[in-house]
Design a protein around this motif. Structure first.
Motif, mmCIF file in Angstrom:
data_model
loop_
_atom_site.group_PDB
_atom_site.id
_atom_site.type_symbol
_atom_site.label_atom_id
_atom_site.label_comp_id
_atom_site.label_asym_id
_atom_site.label_seq_id
_atom_site.Cartn_x
_atom_site.Cartn_y
_atom_site.Cartn_z
ATOM 1 N N HIS A 9 99.831 24.912 80.911
ATOM 2 C CA HIS A 9 99.606 26.172 80.208
ATOM 3 C C HIS A 9 98.199 26.653 80.522
ATOM 4 C CE1 HIS A 9 103.125 24.541 78.234
ATOM 5 N NE2 HIS A 9 103.410 25.777 77.894
ATOM 6 N N VAL A 44 98.667 32.581 76.229
ATOM 7 C CA VAL A 44 98.763 31.396 77.067
ATOM 8 C C VAL A 44 100.002 31.527 77.955
ATOM 9 C CG1 VAL A 44 99.135 28.904 77.037
ATOM 10 C CG2 VAL A 44 97.541 29.946 75.414
ATOM 11 N N SER A 45 99.812 31.435 79.249
ATOM 12 C CA SER A 45 100.907 31.598 80.199
ATOM 13 C C SER A 45 101.418 30.234 80.657
ATOM 14 C CB SER A 45 100.423 32.386 81.424
ATOM 15 O OG SER A 45 99.981 33.672 81.031
ATOM 16 N N LYS A 46 102.738 30.163 80.836
ATOM 17 C CA LYS A 46 103.365 28.917 81.284
ATOM 18 C C LYS A 46 103.438 28.907 82.810
ATOM 19 C CE LYS A 46 107.854 26.593 80.889
ATOM 20 N NZ LYS A 46 109.232 26.831 80.411
ATOM 21 N N ASN A 74 99.353 22.366 75.522
ATOM 22 C CA ASN A 74 100.620 23.106 75.467
ATOM 23 C C ASN A 74 100.739 24.076 74.312
ATOM 24 O OD1 ASN A 74 101.116 21.446 77.558
ATOM 25 N ND2 ASN A 74 103.134 20.763 76.847
#
Lengths: 76, 76
Positions: A9, A44-46, A74
């Protein structure tokens, strides 16, 4: 050949340029075949990394930092 | 040589990469000497173009569109 998926993340990405910058750095790591980024602008980008060999958290963290962003826990 | 300042407002820019993309396109216009962008991420950013000749709204609009963004009315 079997591949490994690693999910991290990353915070701070806001647009497609950010996605490109992070993708480029991660793609330069040994064994990386594909990067998939689910952009969450301002959050927050995965980031899913598909590779033929195991990647260490430190090499992933350094690559993301090189692009100017931060790997976060995460659930940050 | 005297210069002309033109101010336009651009929506959709979110980060330094966006600023670079817009700056690059505007700097390619004839007579442009300097670009100053006051980034308002997620809102409307103020773009000041310093040039040695007058620029038309259409050429500015096209350059900004080329970078992937939109010139909006001042108070949008």
């Amino acid at each position: 050949m079997s591949t490994i998926s690693t999910i991290v993340h990353v915070s701070g990405m806001t647009c497609g340029h950010c996605v490109s910058a992070v993708s480029e750095e991660l793609e330069s790591l040994d064994g990386v075949e594909e990067i998939d980024i689910d952009l969450n602008a301002g959050g927050v980008s995965k980031v899913t990394i598909t590779s033929t060999q195991e990647l260490s958290p430190s090499e992933i963290g350094e690559a993301v930092a090189e692009a100017g962003y931060l790997v976060v826990a995460n659930e940050a």
